[in-house]
Design an enzyme around this catalytic site. Structure first.
Site, PDB file in Angstrom:
ATOM      1  CB  CYS A   1      -7.243   7.181  10.486  1.00  0.00           C
ATOM      2  SG  CYS A   1      -8.145   8.163  10.646  1.00  0.00           S
TER       3      CYS A   1
ATOM      4  CG  ASN B   1     -10.888   3.603   4.274  1.00  0.00           C
ATOM      5  OD1 ASN B   1     -12.205   3.780   4.095  1.00  0.00           O
ATOM      6  ND2 ASN B   1      -9.989   3.998   3.285  1.00  0.00           N
TER       7      ASN B   1
ATOM      8  CB  SER C   1     -10.946   7.149  -0.677  1.00  0.00           C
ATOM      9  OG  SER C   1     -11.225   6.234  -0.918  1.00  0.00           O
TER      10      SER C   1
ATOM     11  CD  GLU D   1      -1.106   4.616   6.149  1.00  0.00           C
ATOM     12  OE1 GLU D   1      -1.993   4.850   5.532  1.00  0.00           O
ATOM     13  OE2 GLU D   1      -0.581   4.902   7.483  1.00  0.00           O
TER      14      GLU D   1
ATOM     15  CG  HIS E   1      -1.795   1.386   1.318  1.00  0.00           C
ATOM     16  ND1 HIS E   1      -1.731   2.417   1.823  1.00  0.00           N
ATOM     17  CD2 HIS E   1      -3.320   0.993   0.768  1.00  0.00           C
ATOM     18  CE1 HIS E   1      -3.033   2.849   1.244  1.00  0.00           C
ATOM     19  NE2 HIS E   1      -3.628   1.819   0.973  1.00  0.00           N
TER      20      HIS E   1
ATOM     21  CB  SER F   1     -10.417   2.157  -1.217  1.00  0.00           C
ATOM     22  OG  SER F   1     -10.380   2.641   0.794  1.00  0.00           O
TER      23      SER F   1
ATOM     24  CB  THR G   1      -3.964   6.038   9.181  1.00  0.00           C
ATOM     25  OG1 THR G   1      -3.894   6.241   8.212  1.00  0.00           O
ATOM     26  CG2 THR G   1      -2.689   6.462   9.508  1.00  0.00           C
TER      27      THR G   1
HETATM   28  S1  SF4 Z   1      -8.461   8.033   6.726  1.00  0.00           S
HETATM   29 FE1  SF4 Z   1      -8.180   9.637   5.941  1.00  0.00          FE
HETATM   30  S2  SF4 Z   1      -8.696  11.551   7.915  1.00  0.00           S
HETATM   31 FE2  SF4 Z   1      -7.732   8.347   7.975  1.00  0.00          FE
HETATM   32  S3  SF4 Z   1      -5.358   8.899   7.403  1.00  0.00           S
HETATM   33 FE3  SF4 Z   1      -6.125   8.539   6.563  1.00  0.00          FE
HETATM   34  S4  SF4 Z   1      -6.762  10.465   4.638  1.00  0.00           S
HETATM   35 FE4  SF4 Z   1      -6.630  10.399   6.905  1.00  0.00          FE
END
Ligand code: SF4
Length: 291
Positions: A201, A231, A272, A133, A131, A229, A169
């Protein structure tokens, strides 16, 4: 956030928290502000993991590049996932103008990785190694670092002395806790000092909690968001054990067969996922359950 069709008895309910987080909104606003200043912009990899957002920005003239050498004089926008310090350094060394939309939460995780490395810790990142990040975090953590989601992949010969653990995160708190517990039970014999930095996060956590609560009140959950994505995928993973769950990118992917006999339909969406994608899903669900 629930609408009930009196004729059919079908309720369509949105999660209390869903869709764009402040980090993504900020990144997109920074790009739109730069466009308003007539800048020619390329994003280094997609600005967020959502094809509709990328397509919309493309219609506004923002293209996606994979390598900084493809910038061709354009300003480079760094995504909210951030970059490793060596790539940032390369951009600066080549005197390419850039817009850094790295989210503040990602920035904190980068600082945690860099601080641990400087203090002599072997850095373990709980995250998907491929990923963007996490690739950035690995860069901030230096040479003595690894990223994985599976404790079994950790090398026993490296997990000794000072070990620091942090997380991508957008991982789930429960899975991070489980990972940390497994590291302790497998490697504590050889670890002298263990430091755990909670880099999860809060925005992600709020969406995950709301998704779980929604799943408990639903007999079907639709999770809307990009397949790449992280998340969004976690929202589906959280809901799946509780209730029938489908992860879709667009409203057109909803199948009528999923809705048969379902009276309580929940909708949630990753950080996102744009508002319009969520509304299109609600609209299609309304149409498909009208009679
Ligand atoms: S989900 Fe949104 S607020 Fe959380 S780390 Fe990623 S970009 Fe930042």
């Amino acid at each position: 956030m629930a609408a009930r069709n009196k004729k059919t008895g079908v309720t369509i309910r949105k999660a209390d928290r869903l869709g764009f987080c402040f980090g993504v909104r900020r990144a997109i606003k920074m790009l739109e502000d730069a466009l308003a200043e007539n800048k020619n912009i390329s994003t280094l990899n997609p600005i967020v993991h959502n094809q509709q957002v990328v397509d919309r920005l493309s219609r506004q003239g923002i293209n996606v590049i994979k390598n900084i050498d493809e910038a061709a004089g354009n300003t480079i926008a760094v995504s909210s996932h951030g970059l490793s310090p060596d790539v940032l350094q390369e951009i600066k060394a080549k005197k390419i103008s850039f817009i850094d939309t790295t989210c503040v939460n990602v920035r904190s995780a980068q600082k945690a990785a860099s601080d641990l490395a400087e203090a002599g810790f072997y850095v373990v990142i709980f995250g998907e190694a491929a990923h963007p990040e996490v690739r950035g975090l690995l860069g901030w953590a230096g040479k003595k670092a690894v990223a994985t989601l599976d404790v079994k992949e950790l090398d026993k010969s490296l997990l000794k002395g000072k070990v620091g653990i942090l997380s991508q995160t957008t991982q789930s708190q429960l899975q991070f806790q489980d990972f940390v517990n497994k590291v302790i039970s497998r490697f504590l014999n050889s670890i002298v000092e263990l430091r755990i930095i909670n880099t999860l996060c809060l925005e992600t956590k709020k969406r995950q909690d709301a998704a779980l609560s929604l799943a408990r009140k639903s007999d079907l959950v639709i999770v809307v968001g990009g397949s790449s994505s992280a998340n969004t995928r976690h929202l589906a993973e959280i809901c799946s054990p509780v209730v029938e769950t489908h992860h879709i990118e667009t409203a057109g992917q909803i199948k009528q067969s999923w809705l048969k006999g379902k009276k309580k339909i929940g909708v949630t969406a990753g950080a996102s996922t744009p508002d319009e994608a969520i509304e299109e899903v609600i609209q299609r669900l309304n149409n498909l359950t009208r009679t």
